[in-house]
Design an enzyme around this catalytic site. Structure first.
Site, PDB file in Angstrom:
ATOM      1  N   CYS A 141     -12.137  36.005   8.375  1.00  0.00           N
ATOM      2  CA  CYS A 141     -13.528  36.378   8.109  1.00  0.00           C
ATOM      3  C   CYS A 141     -14.310  35.188   7.544  1.00  0.00           C
ATOM      4  CB  CYS A 141     -13.506  37.554   7.123  1.00  0.00           C
ATOM      5  SG  CYS A 141     -15.055  37.872   6.284  1.00  0.00           S
TER       6      CYS A 141
ATOM      7  N   CYS B  60     -15.991  35.744   4.177  1.00  0.00           N
ATOM      8  CA  CYS B  60     -14.959  35.808   3.122  1.00  0.00           C
ATOM      9  C   CYS B  60     -14.593  34.399   2.674  1.00  0.00           C
ATOM     10  CB  CYS B  60     -13.709  36.515   3.621  1.00  0.00           C
ATOM     11  SG  CYS B  60     -13.959  38.237   4.095  1.00  0.00           S
TER      12      CYS B  60
END
Length: 133
Positions: free
Chosen positions: A53, A56
């Site tokens: 991600c 993230c």
């Protein structure tokens, strides 16, 4: 306990476990950390994220930095792929999702990599935690 090589490999991929952030890799580890936080009256900040991600990875350095600044809170990271069944039980629909817990109960939540909002919430909870000491 992990051996050094495994730990280095994980951190080399993505630095979710830097600073004072504890990487939770098992349900037992989760229970242990929550119990530890409750026993000392700490609010827990949990980052449900994934190594693939982008947002993230973008917010991980800030999360790590905040963990070093606000030792009155406990910072955890859960990899949704590693603990997929567990993450599902928290109804994670997007990564990153941050939960704020007191005594194991959700008191707040933030979905997405909103740096300003994350910082604001952490500072608020760190300050509220300091008054109870």
């Amino acid at each position: 306990m992990q051996c050094g090589d495994e730990k280095e490999q994980q951190e080399h991929i993505v630095n979710f476990g830097n600073g004072n952030v504890h990487l939770v890799t098992t349900k037992e580890g989760w229970d242990e950390k929550l119990s530890e936080a409750s026993s000392v009256g700490k609010i827990v900040v949990v980052n449900f994220s994934a190594t693939w991600c982008g947002p993230c990875r973008m917010i991980a350095p800030l999360y790590s930095e905040l963990s070093e600044k606000h030792s009155s809170l406990m910072f955890l990271t859960v990899d949704v792929d590693e603990l997929s069944e567990f993450s599902s039980s928290w109804d994670i629909r997007a990564t990153p999702t941050f939960f704020f817990l007191r005594d194991g109960q959700q008191i707040d939540k933030l979905v997405g990599a909103n740096k300003l909002e994350l910082q604001k919430k952490i500072v608020t909870f760190a300050d509220s935690g300091n008054h109870s000491k």
